[in-house]
Structures are given as C-alpha cells and as structure tokens.
Design a protein around this motif. Structure first.
Motif, PDB file in Angstrom:
ATOM      1  N   ASP A 244      29.262  -0.463  57.066  1.00  0.00           N
ATOM      2  CA  ASP A 244      28.821   0.154  55.816  1.00  0.00           C
ATOM      3  C   ASP A 244      29.924   0.735  54.937  1.00  0.00           C
ATOM      4  O   ASP A 244      29.625   1.457  53.979  1.00  0.00           O
ATOM      5  CB  ASP A 244      27.820   1.270  56.119  1.00  0.00           C
ATOM      6  CG  ASP A 244      28.388   2.328  57.062  1.00  0.00           C
ATOM      7  OD1 ASP A 244      29.585   2.247  57.397  1.00  0.00           O
ATOM      8  OD2 ASP A 244      27.628   3.228  57.468  1.00  0.00           O
ATOM      9  N   SER A 245      31.187   0.445  55.225  1.00  0.00           N
ATOM     10  CA  SER A 245      32.247   1.016  54.397  1.00  0.00           C
ATOM     11  C   SER A 245      32.071   0.562  52.943  1.00  0.00           C
ATOM     12  O   SER A 245      32.119  -0.645  52.657  1.00  0.00           O
ATOM     13  CB  SER A 245      33.625   0.599  54.905  1.00  0.00           C
ATOM     14  OG  SER A 245      33.950   1.310  56.076  1.00  0.00           O
ATOM     15  N   PRO A 246      31.878   1.510  52.017  1.00  0.00           N
ATOM     16  CA  PRO A 246      31.622   1.128  50.622  1.00  0.00           C
ATOM     17  C   PRO A 246      32.814   0.464  49.952  1.00  0.00           C
ATOM     18  O   PRO A 246      32.651  -0.239  48.950  1.00  0.00           O
ATOM     19  CB  PRO A 246      31.279   2.466  49.960  1.00  0.00           C
ATOM     20  CG  PRO A 246      31.945   3.496  50.811  1.00  0.00           C
ATOM     21  CD  PRO A 246      31.880   2.969  52.205  1.00  0.00           C
ATOM     22  N   GLU A 247      34.021   0.671  50.507  1.00  0.00           N
ATOM     23  CA  GLU A 247      35.205   0.051  49.923  1.00  0.00           C
ATOM     24  C   GLU A 247      35.194  -1.468  50.085  1.00  0.00           C
ATOM     25  O   GLU A 247      35.838  -2.184  49.310  1.00  0.00           O
ATOM     26  CB  GLU A 247      36.472   0.616  50.567  1.00  0.00           C
ATOM     27  CG  GLU A 247      36.658   2.115  50.380  1.00  0.00           C
ATOM     28  CD  GLU A 247      36.015   2.923  51.505  1.00  0.00           C
ATOM     29  OE1 GLU A 247      36.294   4.127  51.575  1.00  0.00           O
ATOM     30  OE2 GLU A 247      35.232   2.342  52.297  1.00  0.00           O
ATOM     31  N   LEU A 248      34.479  -1.961  51.090  1.00  0.00           N
ATOM     32  CA  LEU A 248      34.397  -3.395  51.330  1.00  0.00           C
ATOM     33  C   LEU A 248      33.404  -4.036  50.370  1.00  0.00           C
ATOM     34  O   LEU A 248      32.276  -3.564  50.223  1.00  0.00           O
ATOM     35  CB  LEU A 248      33.970  -3.679  52.771  1.00  0.00           C
ATOM     36  CG  LEU A 248      34.991  -3.391  53.861  1.00  0.00           C
ATOM     37  CD1 LEU A 248      34.340  -3.526  55.236  1.00  0.00           C
ATOM     38  CD2 LEU A 248      36.180  -4.344  53.753  1.00  0.00           C
ATOM     39  N   ARG A 249      33.808  -5.118  49.768  1.00  0.00           N
ATOM     40  CA  ARG A 249      32.892  -5.849  48.885  1.00  0.00           C
ATOM     41  C   ARG A 249      31.927  -6.711  49.687  1.00  0.00           C
ATOM     42  O   ARG A 249      30.888  -7.141  49.185  1.00  0.00           O
ATOM     43  CB  ARG A 249      33.706  -6.673  47.887  1.00  0.00           C
ATOM     44  CG  ARG A 249      34.523  -5.743  46.975  1.00  0.00           C
ATOM     45  CD  ARG A 249      35.582  -6.468  46.198  1.00  0.00           C
ATOM     46  NE  ARG A 249      34.999  -7.278  45.143  1.00  0.00           N
ATOM     47  CZ  ARG A 249      35.708  -8.053  44.339  1.00  0.00           C
ATOM     48  NH1 ARG A 249      37.011  -8.140  44.488  1.00  0.00           N
ATOM     49  NH2 ARG A 249      35.119  -8.754  43.397  1.00  0.00           N
ATOM     50  N   ILE A 250      32.295  -6.980  50.941  1.00  0.00           N
ATOM     51  CA  ILE A 250      31.358  -7.565  51.895  1.00  0.00           C
ATOM     52  C   ILE A 250      31.309  -6.648  53.105  1.00  0.00           C
ATOM     53  O   ILE A 250      32.320  -6.464  53.788  1.00  0.00           O
ATOM     54  CB  ILE A 250      31.785  -8.975  52.358  1.00  0.00           C
ATOM     55  CG1 ILE A 250      31.859  -9.945  51.179  1.00  0.00           C
ATOM     56  CG2 ILE A 250      30.822  -9.505  53.419  1.00  0.00           C
ATOM     57  CD1 ILE A 250      32.398 -11.314  51.534  1.00  0.00           C
ATOM     58  N   ASN A 251      30.181  -6.059  53.360  1.00  0.00           N
ATOM     59  CA  ASN A 251      29.953  -5.348  54.615  1.00  0.00           C
ATOM     60  C   ASN A 251      28.592  -5.763  55.144  1.00  0.00           C
ATOM     61  O   ASN A 251      27.854  -6.522  54.497  1.00  0.00           O
ATOM     62  CB  ASN A 251      30.089  -3.826  54.462  1.00  0.00           C
ATOM     63  CG  ASN A 251      29.060  -3.219  53.529  1.00  0.00           C
ATOM     64  OD1 ASN A 251      27.929  -3.697  53.418  1.00  0.00           O
ATOM     65  ND2 ASN A 251      29.445  -2.151  52.839  1.00  0.00           N
ATOM     66  N   TYR A 252      28.251  -5.291  56.321  1.00  0.00           N
ATOM     67  CA  TYR A 252      27.008  -5.751  56.948  1.00  0.00           C
ATOM     68  C   TYR A 252      25.787  -5.400  56.106  1.00  0.00           C
ATOM     69  O   TYR A 252      24.877  -6.223  55.929  1.00  0.00           O
ATOM     70  CB  TYR A 252      26.863  -5.166  58.353  1.00  0.00           C
ATOM     71  CG  TYR A 252      25.555  -5.565  58.998  1.00  0.00           C
ATOM     72  CD1 TYR A 252      25.377  -6.849  59.510  1.00  0.00           C
ATOM     73  CD2 TYR A 252      24.482  -4.667  59.057  1.00  0.00           C
ATOM     74  CE1 TYR A 252      24.165  -7.229  60.071  1.00  0.00           C
ATOM     75  CE2 TYR A 252      23.282  -5.044  59.627  1.00  0.00           C
ATOM     76  CZ  TYR A 252      23.122  -6.323  60.126  1.00  0.00           C
ATOM     77  OH  TYR A 252      21.920  -6.693  60.668  1.00  0.00           O
ATOM     78  N   GLU A 253      25.751  -4.186  55.605  1.00  0.00           N
ATOM     79  CA  GLU A 253      24.571  -3.747  54.852  1.00  0.00           C
ATOM     80  C   GLU A 253      24.374  -4.567  53.579  1.00  0.00           C
ATOM     81  O   GLU A 253      23.251  -4.923  53.235  1.00  0.00           O
ATOM     82  CB  GLU A 253      24.671  -2.260  54.542  1.00  0.00           C
ATOM     83  CG  GLU A 253      24.539  -1.386  55.786  1.00  0.00           C
ATOM     84  CD  GLU A 253      24.469   0.090  55.471  1.00  0.00           C
ATOM     85  OE1 GLU A 253      24.670   0.465  54.300  1.00  0.00           O
ATOM     86  OE2 GLU A 253      24.221   0.881  56.400  1.00  0.00           O
ATOM     87  N   LYS A 254      25.449  -4.882  52.877  1.00  0.00           N
ATOM     88  CA  LYS A 254      25.342  -5.716  51.676  1.00  0.00           C
ATOM     89  C   LYS A 254      24.926  -7.139  52.038  1.00  0.00           C
ATOM     90  O   LYS A 254      24.091  -7.756  51.358  1.00  0.00           O
ATOM     91  CB  LYS A 254      26.672  -5.722  50.922  1.00  0.00           C
ATOM     92  CG  LYS A 254      27.057  -4.386  50.312  1.00  0.00           C
ATOM     93  CD  LYS A 254      28.454  -4.432  49.701  1.00  0.00           C
ATOM     94  CE  LYS A 254      28.871  -3.069  49.163  1.00  0.00           C
ATOM     95  NZ  LYS A 254      30.250  -3.061  48.613  1.00  0.00           N
TER      96      LYS A 254
ATOM     97  N   LYS B 153      44.055  -3.768  57.818  1.00  0.00           N
ATOM     98  CA  LYS B 153      44.887  -2.877  57.009  1.00  0.00           C
ATOM     99  C   LYS B 153      44.350  -1.449  57.006  1.00  0.00           C
ATOM    100  O   LYS B 153      45.123  -0.478  56.926  1.00  0.00           O
ATOM    101  CB  LYS B 153      44.944  -3.409  55.578  1.00  0.00           C
ATOM    102  CG  LYS B 153      45.805  -2.598  54.625  1.00  0.00           C
ATOM    103  CD  LYS B 153      45.742  -3.207  53.226  1.00  0.00           C
ATOM    104  CE  LYS B 153      46.517  -2.379  52.212  1.00  0.00           C
ATOM    105  NZ  LYS B 153      46.390  -2.946  50.841  1.00  0.00           N
ATOM    106  N   ASN B 154      43.038  -1.305  57.099  1.00  0.00           N
ATOM    107  CA  ASN B 154      42.386   0.006  57.011  1.00  0.00           C
ATOM    108  C   ASN B 154      41.543   0.226  58.265  1.00  0.00           C
ATOM    109  O   ASN B 154      40.316   0.042  58.235  1.00  0.00           O
ATOM    110  CB  ASN B 154      41.501   0.072  55.759  1.00  0.00           C
ATOM    111  CG  ASN B 154      42.266  -0.206  54.483  1.00  0.00           C
ATOM    112  OD1 ASN B 154      42.981   0.646  53.989  1.00  0.00           O
ATOM    113  ND2 ASN B 154      42.108  -1.412  53.947  1.00  0.00           N
ATOM    114  N   PRO B 155      42.145   0.596  59.381  1.00  0.00           N
ATOM    115  CA  PRO B 155      41.422   0.681  60.652  1.00  0.00           C
ATOM    116  C   PRO B 155      40.294   1.706  60.667  1.00  0.00           C
ATOM    117  O   PRO B 155      39.420   1.645  61.560  1.00  0.00           O
ATOM    118  CB  PRO B 155      42.516   1.052  61.661  1.00  0.00           C
ATOM    119  CG  PRO B 155      43.647   1.583  60.847  1.00  0.00           C
ATOM    120  CD  PRO B 155      43.582   0.885  59.530  1.00  0.00           C
TER     121      PRO B 155
END
Length: 309
Positions: A23-33, A15-17
């Motif tokens: 590391d996108s902070p909008e994602l509640r699961i990203n690689y860094e987290k 939805k959000n290419p």
C-alpha cells in the motif's frame, strides 16, 4: 483485461526498503491499486542502475528477483507467477499474473551462465541494454552506436533457444537491426513513435514497420518526454502514439508498456495503476472493440505463443 509490459516497481522497492508493495502511496503500482482494476498481468522489470559498481550488479539483480518472489508473489494468494500464454489464460477471475523481465544485460558482464540463471529464475523478456553500452551492445545513449557484439549475438541465440523475448527498447539503432536479423521473438516493451516525438528513445517508422512485419509487440509507454518531448502529456497523447503505430499497419503489434515507477513524470489521465480503467474507456471510445482487445492484451499474448522451455 489489460497486460502491461513494463514497470520498475522492483527497482523502487530495492531503492526504498521501507516502502511496501501492499500500500505504499509513493508506488504508482501497488497491490491495493492493482487489485482494484482490470490489469490482469503486470510485467516487473529487474533494472540495476549504472551507479551500482560492476562487481555488485549481478548480486543487486538477484536482490530484485528476491523482492519479486518474496514481496509480490508469496504474500498474495491471488497473484500468480506467469511465464507463458497458457499460464495467463489459466488465471481465474480473481487472480492476477506477474511476469518477470530484465532491463539491461550489464549485470551479467560477459558471463552466459548469469544470463541463463535469470532465465531459470523465470525471466521471460530481456532488454539487451539500458541507455549505456555493455558487453552485449550499445544503448541509445552511447555515442559510439555499436550494434551487437559477438557475445551479444550469442546472447540472442540463447534467448531464441529458451523461447524468451528479446526487447529492443533502449537499444542502439544498429543494435536494433542486428536483433531483427537474429531474434525469433523481438519486442519493444516500452517505446513510442519518433515521428510524433523525436526523442532518441523512440522508434522511427522504419523500425516500427520492421517490428510490425513480424507482428512483434510494441508497448506504447507513458513517459511525457517520449510522448510530447516536454514534461507534460495527457492520455490523449498516449492514444496518438497508439494510433500512429496502428496506422502503420500495427493492428497486431501495438500494446501497452507503462513504465510506471520508472520515471518521475506523470501523464494526466493515467497517472498510475488506479487510472487504468478510465483509460480503457478512452480506448473504447476511440477504437473498435476488437482493436481495443488487441491493444489491451491480445497482441502481447500472441508473442507468448508456444514460448515455454
């Protein structure tokens, strides 16, 4: 170690290419987290919104499969595709496992080859519906409330043959019981107790007991509306639903299915992947070490025993 049975990161990246799994902070699961916590395995759902025209739904689902392999698996040496219990147990200390699942069979229409294509691409759990109806069955939001169609029963038999889990989350009440009659490997990847919160997406005690009788996995989900019936909830509410399922006899069934990135609501105390370690400490303060291990990962792993094709 934690296994989380459901998230909608693939949908958000589709939805959000411009967003990045890294590391996108909008994602509640990203690689860094994810890299910084004890979640060992994360299930990534393919979810095609019903706003996509029917003739484009299968293609959209394949776009999400492509996102899974190109943005989550390929860039990171420590993230491994897992499709079996053996794959998970073989993960090294520094490695994470990513499992592909499917939420709703509307993208396949009446085409069994499309279903088998998803299975060959690595999908290991299939939710038969989202909230609406499709060629397989009705979802909980369809007023008709029909169970499995003839085609739907054939679908479950294919999932049995391929040793793939049949997910009843979002499925109509009659569809649930049809699945319980036919499926070798039923699960509820992200559903809570309707006794505590009378939301249509939750399961009543009779349904929970039927799953428990088969030692089927039940993933408690962190959606405020499914926890409290309001837009506000805390990690204590999550634990209340876990305890309810446990007290019904679900020691060998209850687990975790966050639905991170699938809803707009946040649960205080477990807002995203970064909060998982503190939530695990809450579980340890409430339950025995043995039960916490079952909740965190063992009950999900049990459902993968000998499920390779």
């Amino acid at each position: 170690m934690i296994i989380d049975a459901h998230c909608d990161v693939l949908y958000q990246l589709w939805k959000n290419p411009d967003w990045r799994f890294q590391d996108s902070p909008e994602l509640r699961i990203n690689y860094e987290k994810w890299a910084g916590n004890t979640v060992k395995v994360q299930c990534f759902a393919i979810f095609v919104p019903d706003t996509v025209p029917s003739d484009l739904q299968f293609h959209t689902a394949l776009e999400m499969v492509n996102i899974f392999y190109e943005q989550i698996i390929a860039p990171y040496e420590n993230i491994k595709l897992v499709t079996s219990k053996e794959d998970i147990l073989a993960l090294k200390d520094n490695e994470k496992g990513a499992m592909l699942t499917l939420e709703g069979l509307h993208p396949i229409g009446h085409d069994m080859i499309k279903l088998k294509t998803f299975l060959h691409l690595g999908v290991k759990a299939v939710g038969l519906t989202w909230n609406n109806g499709n060629a397989v069955a009705d979802g909980v939001g369809e007023e008709r409330g029909a169970g499995l169609s003839t085609f739907g029963k054939q679908v479950v038999e294919v999932l049995n043959t391929y040793n793939v889990m049949t997910d009843v989350s979002h499925l109509s009440y009659q569809g649930f019981w049809d699945v319980m009659d036919l499926a070798k490997y039923p699960i509820a990847s992200h559903s809570n107790s309707r006794k505590i919160c009378s939301h249509v997406r939750n399961l009543d005690d009779k349904q929970l007991k039927a799953l428990i009788k088969k030692k089927a996995f039940i993933g408690v989900t962190y959606v405020p509306e499914f926890l409290t019936g309001t837009k506000e909830a805390t990690s204590k509410d999550v634990i209340q639903h876990i305890e309810k399922i446990y007290k019904l006899g679900g020691e060998d069934s209850v687990g975790l299915g966050s639905d991170f990135d699938g809803t707009s609501g946040f649960v205080e105390g477990i807002e995203d992947h970064a909060q998982y370690d503190s939530f695990l400490q809450e579980l340890k303060a409430r339950f025995s070490k043995e039960l916490v291990e079952k909740i965190a990962w063992k009950n999900f792993l049990h459902n993968l025993e000998a499920k390779t094709y």
